[in-house]
Write a protein that holds these residues in place. Structure first.
Motif, PDB file in Angstrom:
ATOM      1  N   MET A   1     -15.448  -3.517  -1.701  1.00  0.00           N
ATOM      2  CA  MET A   1     -14.681  -4.489  -0.962  1.00  0.00           C
ATOM      3  C   MET A   1     -15.338  -5.825  -1.068  1.00  0.00           C
ATOM      4  O   MET A   1     -16.526  -5.887  -0.818  1.00  0.00           O
ATOM      5  CB  MET A   1     -14.463  -3.995   0.426  1.00  0.00           C
ATOM      6  N   PRO A   2     -14.749  -6.849  -1.447  1.00  0.00           N
ATOM      7  CA  PRO A   2     -13.472  -6.857  -2.152  1.00  0.00           C
ATOM      8  C   PRO A   2     -13.658  -6.635  -3.660  1.00  0.00           C
ATOM      9  O   PRO A   2     -14.748  -6.857  -4.194  1.00  0.00           O
ATOM     10  CB  PRO A   2     -12.927  -8.255  -1.892  1.00  0.00           C
ATOM     11  N   HIS A   3     -12.583  -6.187  -4.290  1.00  0.00           N
ATOM     12  CA  HIS A   3     -12.574  -6.017  -5.744  1.00  0.00           C
ATOM     13  C   HIS A   3     -11.491  -6.916  -6.315  1.00  0.00           C
ATOM     14  O   HIS A   3     -10.360  -6.911  -5.836  1.00  0.00           O
ATOM     15  CB  HIS A   3     -12.299  -4.563  -6.129  1.00  0.00           C
ATOM     16  N   VAL A   4     -11.831  -7.690  -7.335  1.00  0.00           N
ATOM     17  CA  VAL A   4     -10.902  -8.605  -7.991  1.00  0.00           C
ATOM     18  C   VAL A   4     -10.708  -8.138  -9.421  1.00  0.00           C
ATOM     19  O   VAL A   4     -11.673  -7.789 -10.095  1.00  0.00           O
ATOM     20  CB  VAL A   4     -11.461 -10.051  -7.994  1.00  0.00           C
ATOM     21  N   VAL A   5      -9.455  -8.134  -9.863  1.00  0.00           N
ATOM     22  CA  VAL A   5      -9.142  -7.770 -11.241  1.00  0.00           C
ATOM     23  C   VAL A   5      -8.604  -9.004 -11.958  1.00  0.00           C
ATOM     24  O   VAL A   5      -7.647  -9.619 -11.506  1.00  0.00           O
ATOM     25  CB  VAL A   5      -8.089  -6.646 -11.306  1.00  0.00           C
ATOM     26  N   ILE A   6      -9.240  -9.358 -13.057  1.00  0.00           N
ATOM     27  CA  ILE A   6      -8.754 -10.433 -13.917  1.00  0.00           C
ATOM     28  C   ILE A   6      -7.907  -9.778 -14.994  1.00  0.00           C
ATOM     29  O   ILE A   6      -8.416  -9.006 -15.802  1.00  0.00           O
ATOM     30  CB  ILE A   6      -9.917 -11.210 -14.574  1.00  0.00           C
ATOM     31  N   LYS A   7      -6.624 -10.048 -14.990  1.00  0.00           N
ATOM     32  CA  LYS A   7      -5.709  -9.553 -16.025  1.00  0.00           C
ATOM     33  C   LYS A   7      -5.424 -10.737 -16.940  1.00  0.00           C
ATOM     34  O   LYS A   7      -4.959 -11.766 -16.456  1.00  0.00           O
ATOM     35  CB  LYS A   7      -4.414  -9.033 -15.410  1.00  0.00           C
ATOM     36  N   ALA A   8      -5.694 -10.579 -18.231  1.00  0.00           N
ATOM     37  CA  ALA A   8      -5.585 -11.718 -19.141  1.00  0.00           C
ATOM     38  C   ALA A   8      -5.122 -11.273 -20.520  1.00  0.00           C
ATOM     39  O   ALA A   8      -5.376 -10.141 -20.942  1.00  0.00           O
ATOM     40  CB  ALA A   8      -6.926 -12.421 -19.260  1.00  0.00           C
ATOM     41  N   ILE A   9      -4.471 -12.192 -21.206  1.00  0.00           N
ATOM     42  CA  ILE A   9      -4.154 -11.971 -22.609  1.00  0.00           C
ATOM     43  C   ILE A   9      -5.455 -12.067 -23.385  1.00  0.00           C
ATOM     44  O   ILE A   9      -6.306 -12.912 -23.097  1.00  0.00           O
ATOM     45  CB  ILE A   9      -3.108 -12.992 -23.110  1.00  0.00           C
TER      46      ILE A   9
END
Length: 78
Positions: A1-9
């Motif tokens: 906590m907290p977890h961040v996801v970077i979604k990227a091309i």
């Protein structure tokens, strides 16, 4: 906590992703007061053709997306 996801091309280097992750973790620490030991950041890369699915599932019309992209068509980014 907290977890961040970077979604990227695809396209950034591992060093660029690491710097982004470190900066995001630092901002979370400073603005939300969460200790660094509790923060995690991951990266998920997608091809350009896959991005439409990511956009439709995670971005389009989602109330929890606090920073909206400046495009509505993920095929052309217009």
């Amino acid at each position: 906590m907290p977890h961040v996801v970077i979604k990227a091309i695809q396209g950034a280097t591992p060093a660029q992703y690491q710097e982004a992750a470190d900066r995001i973790a630092d901002v979370i620490n400073k603005t939300l007061g969460k200790p660094a030991k509790y923060i995690s950041v991951s990266v998920e890369e997608y091809s350009f053709p896959e991005w439409e699915g990511v956009y439709n599932e995670f971005v389009k019309d989602k109330a929890n997306v606090l920073v909206k992209p400046g495009y509505t068509n993920p095929k052309t980014f217009a």
